[in-house]
Scaffold this motif. Structure first.
Motif, PDB file in Angstrom:
ATOM      1  N   ILE A   1       0.856  -1.180   0.000  1.00  0.00           N
ATOM      2  CA  ILE A   1       0.000   0.000   0.000  1.00  0.00           C
ATOM      3  C   ILE A   1       0.890   1.227   0.000  1.00  0.00           C
ATOM      4  O   ILE A   1       1.779   1.356   0.828  1.00  0.00           O
TER       5      ILE A   1
ATOM      6  N   ARG B   1       1.898   4.931   0.626  1.00  0.00           N
ATOM      7  CA  ARG B   1       1.514   5.999   1.546  1.00  0.00           C
ATOM      8  C   ARG B   1       2.396   7.214   1.292  1.00  0.00           C
ATOM      9  O   ARG B   1       3.530   7.279   1.735  1.00  0.00           O
TER      10      ARG B   1
ATOM     11  N   GLN C   1      -1.132  -3.081   9.501  1.00  0.00           N
ATOM     12  CA  GLN C   1      -2.321  -2.269   9.330  1.00  0.00           C
ATOM     13  C   GLN C   1      -2.945  -2.075  10.705  1.00  0.00           C
ATOM     14  O   GLN C   1      -3.331  -3.031  11.363  1.00  0.00           O
TER      15      GLN C   1
ATOM     16  N   HIS D   1      -7.469  -0.649   5.295  1.00  0.00           N
ATOM     17  CA  HIS D   1      -7.197   0.097   4.067  1.00  0.00           C
ATOM     18  C   HIS D   1      -8.404   0.151   3.141  1.00  0.00           C
ATOM     19  O   HIS D   1      -8.690   1.188   2.531  1.00  0.00           O
TER      20      HIS D   1
END
Length: 411
Positions: free
Chosen positions: A3, A5, A223, A316
């Motif tokens: 992911i 960021r 996460q 997410h």
């Protein structure tokens, strides 16, 4: 799942996605003449190429590394292997004469309207083309199910060890799991047994290719559960636009002109968006008005994409869904709060493994059959692909190309 960021990533994503939503809204409303006007050579060329290739697609230009080409410390944990098995055709037989193509009316309408400007070019590759209309090109061989006899032959090589994970009609391929025999005492024996099974599968009639998918590259991806920092929330902030309080959302949405889009009536209404992500906490208060028209958990093969409260898998996906679909005046307004949403749980938070591509492809085919207009997937598979692999020949790239050829905007 990787992911990304970065400070501006969410703003960029929302802006680009809104452009796609606006494009989809305009496309849905446009008549045939206006669609002809937006025709472009690239779209037509892609559509022609996809039709010419039909089901005889070789989605890979090279083999992916074998699961046994790893260090000894990683070998000890290998108890199964996932394989892609590609077939040469979709020929019907007496035992496979009945086929069901599951496409809803919204999918058929989208295909018909958005491929209208390519019909003239597509006619050139058909016989008796003058007798065909655009409706004749809405359903093609990509939609025809895989010949079940071919699949049964693969499983029959050793039904005690082989099971089907997913099937892709678009790629004319199945993803299978080969369980390694626990009675084999050494890894060399397991590798030899796997080689024998793969060789037997490759020699089956109508098998085009078998790809061994690496299972060993993985990374931790922390996460955190869904929480809100009080220091970031100003409960007293009021930003009224046409009587709607955008509150905290005003600044980020106004920076990319979404407030103006909303003022002009572009709120996502009439557009269906598919989100491929980790999971979604649908019970969040800002999502109580979210129009979810379908969902599927491709990881566990269930119809539920939400985990328990506090489950990191929810995080997410909920961030992305709320940026688009939230509608809670005074707290948060999403960029496309009036859109319809399809939710697909395809990404595993705790590790990065190539089998996630299976989930992605299955979800993409499912969403297209359900009439999706726009697909968003904020992820990247950079654990096993290098820059020189980014040739567009992978299974996932082929699937995205096919979806695009059917009128879906994939971002």
């Amino acid at each position: 799942m990787i992911i990304h960021r970065y400070p501006i990533s969410i703003s960029i994503m929302i802006k680009l996605l809104l452009v796609l939503v606006l494009f989809s809204t305009v496309s849905v409303r446009a008549d045939a003449s206006s669609q002809d006007a937006i025709a472009d050579d690239e779209f037509v060329s892609r559509a022609i190429q996809l039709q010419k290739e039909k089901v005889k697609i070789n989605p890979y230009s090279h083999d992916i590394v074998s699961p046994f080409n790893v260090g000894n410390s990683q070998k000890s944990s290998i108890d199964h292997v996932n394989l892609w098995v590609y077939f040469t055709d979709k020929k019907k037989t007496t035992a496979n004469s009945t086929t069901t193509i599951n496409l809803n009316q919204q999918s058929l309408s989208r295909r018909s309207s958005r491929s209208e400007h390519a019909v003239g070019a597509l006619k050139n590759i058909y016989q008796n083309s003058n007798s065909k209309s655009s409706a004749d090109y809405v359903i093609d061989s990509f939609d025809v199910p895989i010949n079940q006899i071919y699949i049964d032959r693969v499983v029959a090589v050793d039904s005690s060890l082989i099971s089907v994970r997913h099937r892709s009609n678009w790629l004319n391929a199945v993803s299978i799991t080969v369980r390694l025999d626990n009675n084999l005492s050494t890894l060399d024996e397991k590798e030899a047994e796997l080689s024998k099974l793969v060789k037997r599968i490759k020699t089956l009639p109508n098998v085009l290719k078998v790809i061994e998918v690496s299972q060993i590259k993985s990374t931790s991806s922390e996460q955190k559960p869904l929480t809100a920092s009080k220091s970031l929330i100003n409960e007293d902030l009021v930003n009224l636009v046409n009587g709607v309080d955008y509150a905290q959302s005003f600044k980020q949405l106004s920076q990319i002109n979404i407030i103006d889009a909303h003022t002009n009536g572009y709120t996502g209404k009439g557009v269906t968006i598919l989100i491929l992500d980790t999971g979604f906490y649908k019970d969040h208060e800002s999502l109580k008005n979210c129009k979810i028209v379908g969902e599927h958990n491709f990881i566990d093969n269930t119809s539920e994409t939400q985990g328990p409260l506090g489950d990191p898998q929810n995080s997410h996906g909920t961030y992305i869904l709320s940026n688009l679909a939230a509608y809670q005046p005074g707290k948060m307004i999403g960029a496309a709060y009036n859109a319809n949403y399809l939710l697909a749980k395809t990404e595993i938070v705790s590790k990065e493994i190539p089998v996630e591509e299976d989930y992605f492809i299955s979800a993409l085919e499912w969403g297209e059959s359900q009439g999706v207009d726009v697909v968003t997937a904020s992820l990247g598979y950079n654990e096993w692909y290098k820059y020189w692999d980014l040739t567009g020949d992978s299974a996932i790239s082929k699937a995205v190309d096919i979806a695009t050829g059917k009128g879906v905007v994939v971002y």
